[in-house]
Design a protein around this motif. Structure first.
Motif, PDB file in Angstrom:
ATOM      1  N   UNK A  41       0.510  -0.766   0.688  1.00  0.00           N
ATOM      2  CA  UNK A  41      -0.525   0.487   0.028  1.00  0.00           C
ATOM      3  C   UNK A  41       0.769   1.339   0.193  1.00  0.00           C
ATOM      4  N   UNK A  42       1.933   1.446   0.606  1.00  0.00           N
ATOM      5  CA  UNK A  42       2.973   2.405   0.413  1.00  0.00           C
ATOM      6  C   UNK A  42       3.831   2.700  -0.271  1.00  0.00           C
ATOM      7  N   UNK A  43       4.134   1.449  -1.479  1.00  0.00           N
ATOM      8  CA  UNK A  43       4.240   2.066  -2.900  1.00  0.00           C
ATOM      9  C   UNK A  43       3.374   2.244  -3.756  1.00  0.00           C
ATOM     10  N   UNK A  44       1.874   2.045  -3.271  1.00  0.00           N
ATOM     11  CA  UNK A  44       0.790   2.688  -4.126  1.00  0.00           C
ATOM     12  C   UNK A  44       0.387   3.826  -4.055  1.00  0.00           C
ATOM     13  N   UNK A  45       0.960   4.659  -2.819  1.00  0.00           N
ATOM     14  CA  UNK A  45       0.916   5.710  -2.155  1.00  0.00           C
ATOM     15  C   UNK A  45       1.594   6.672  -2.972  1.00  0.00           C
ATOM     16  N   UNK A  50       4.010  10.374  -7.184  1.00  0.00           N
ATOM     17  CA  UNK A  50       4.741  10.698  -8.019  1.00  0.00           C
ATOM     18  C   UNK A  50       3.996  10.907  -9.650  1.00  0.00           C
ATOM     19  N   UNK A  51       3.295  10.510  -9.918  1.00  0.00           N
ATOM     20  CA  UNK A  51       2.165  10.502 -11.284  1.00  0.00           C
ATOM     21  C   UNK A  51       1.389  12.121 -10.989  1.00  0.00           C
ATOM     22  N   UNK A  52       0.561  12.196  -9.591  1.00  0.00           N
ATOM     23  CA  UNK A  52       0.369  13.367  -9.274  1.00  0.00           C
ATOM     24  C   UNK A  52       0.681  14.031  -9.657  1.00  0.00           C
ATOM     25  N   UNK A  53       2.118  14.683  -9.508  1.00  0.00           N
ATOM     26  CA  UNK A  53       3.131  16.043  -9.564  1.00  0.00           C
ATOM     27  C   UNK A  53       3.527  15.546 -11.015  1.00  0.00           C
ATOM     28  N   UNK A  54       3.962  15.059 -11.572  1.00  0.00           N
ATOM     29  CA  UNK A  54       4.120  14.515 -13.010  1.00  0.00           C
ATOM     30  C   UNK A  54       2.914  15.402 -13.395  1.00  0.00           C
ATOM     31  N   UNK A  55       1.606  14.574 -13.628  1.00  0.00           N
ATOM     32  CA  UNK A  55       0.633  15.732 -14.164  1.00  0.00           C
ATOM     33  C   UNK A  55       0.573  16.635 -14.019  1.00  0.00           C
TER      34      UNK A  55
END
Length: 264
Positions: A41-45, A50-55
């Motif tokens: 779950x920590x990896x998913x979070x 990371x994806x939110x920042x990239x977007x």
């Protein structure tokens, strides 16, 4: 969107979800096996962050759409054809997730344990991608109802065959083939269902597609709940059997709601 290519276009859009199923679930299972579910779950979070920042850095600012009141959103349910299509999404995804939500005990019942679970889920995910893409093409060529008329019996057959050897130790090759077929049938239904909804309400495409997404997640929730009850009361064989029965119910619902119409 050209109508003759609509099914394939929908399959490409849905392909993101099926690809995530193909890669994310087995990877998460493998991380959980090597470490703990908390680490998974920590990896998913972390990936979400990371994806939110990239977007935020890559995507341009886009204007928002006008607010649509809830009453207007639900009014589309009164359009002819929509009430006969949308419940099938819920039924189909309920059938698909009755056992999938409990993949570890479900696979353990057919002799798959440890790291082999992740590889079997890779086969399920590969089947999901394959079924989704094939469904898009077949929907354009044969029509969505004909696709669904094959999809639900195929899902029922895969789940019923898994229920049979759930108390024994069947060959891994057979289990892998059934997992592939289960994944293909589970995700072949989505492009065809969205195609039918767009045909039923062509002026309300964003609304019916969003309602179909809600139906998918409602089906996942119901399937998870029903699967938990079945697992607790009868074990994995019962869970597979209940999923197969719901898939048959979805097929019968499809026949009942389309028998007076021309298929396609």
């Amino acid at each position: 969107m050209r109508p003759e290519l609509r099914g394939r276009a929908l399959a490409v859009v849905i392909g993101g979800l099926t690809a995530a199923t193909a890669l994310g679930v087995p990877l998460g299972t493998l991380v959980g096996h090597l470490a703990t579910w908390r680490v998974a779950l920590g990896v998913v979070a972390g990936l979400c962050l990371v994806i939110a920042v990239a977007i935020r850095m890559i995507m341009p600012a886009l204007p928002g759409a006008d607010r649509v009141p809830l009453r207007a959103r639900l009014a589309v349910l009164r359009r002819p054809g929509v009430p006969g299509v949308l419940p099938l999404t819920v039924l189909g995804m309920t059938a698909a997730y009755t056992a999938y939500a409990y993949s570890a005990p479900a696979l353990a019942a057919v002799g798959v344990t440890g790291s082999a679970v992740a590889w079997m889920l890779v086969l399920y995910g590969a089947g999901a991608v394959f079924g989704n893409l094939c469904s898009g093409q077949a929907t354009d060529r044969r029509g969505p109802v004909r696709v669904l008329a094959v999809t639900y019996p195929a899902m029922a057959a895969a789940l019923a065959l898994l229920a049979g050897p759930a108390a024994g130790d069947p060959p891994r090759l057979l289990v892998g083939a059934l997992l592939f077929g289960w994944g293909a049938a589970s995700w072949a239904q989505t492009p065809a269902q969205q195609h039918r909804l767009i045909e039923a309400a062509p002026q309300e495409v964003p609304l019916v597609v969003s309602l179909n997404s809600s139906g998918i997640y409602l089906g996942i929730a119901l399937g998870s709940g029903i699967g938990g009850i079945a697992l607790g009361h009868g074990g994995a064989a019962t869970m597979y059997g209940v999923g197969a029965a719901i898939a048959v119910t979805a097929w019968l619902f499809l026949l009942a709601t389309t028998r007076r119409r021309r298929w396609g």
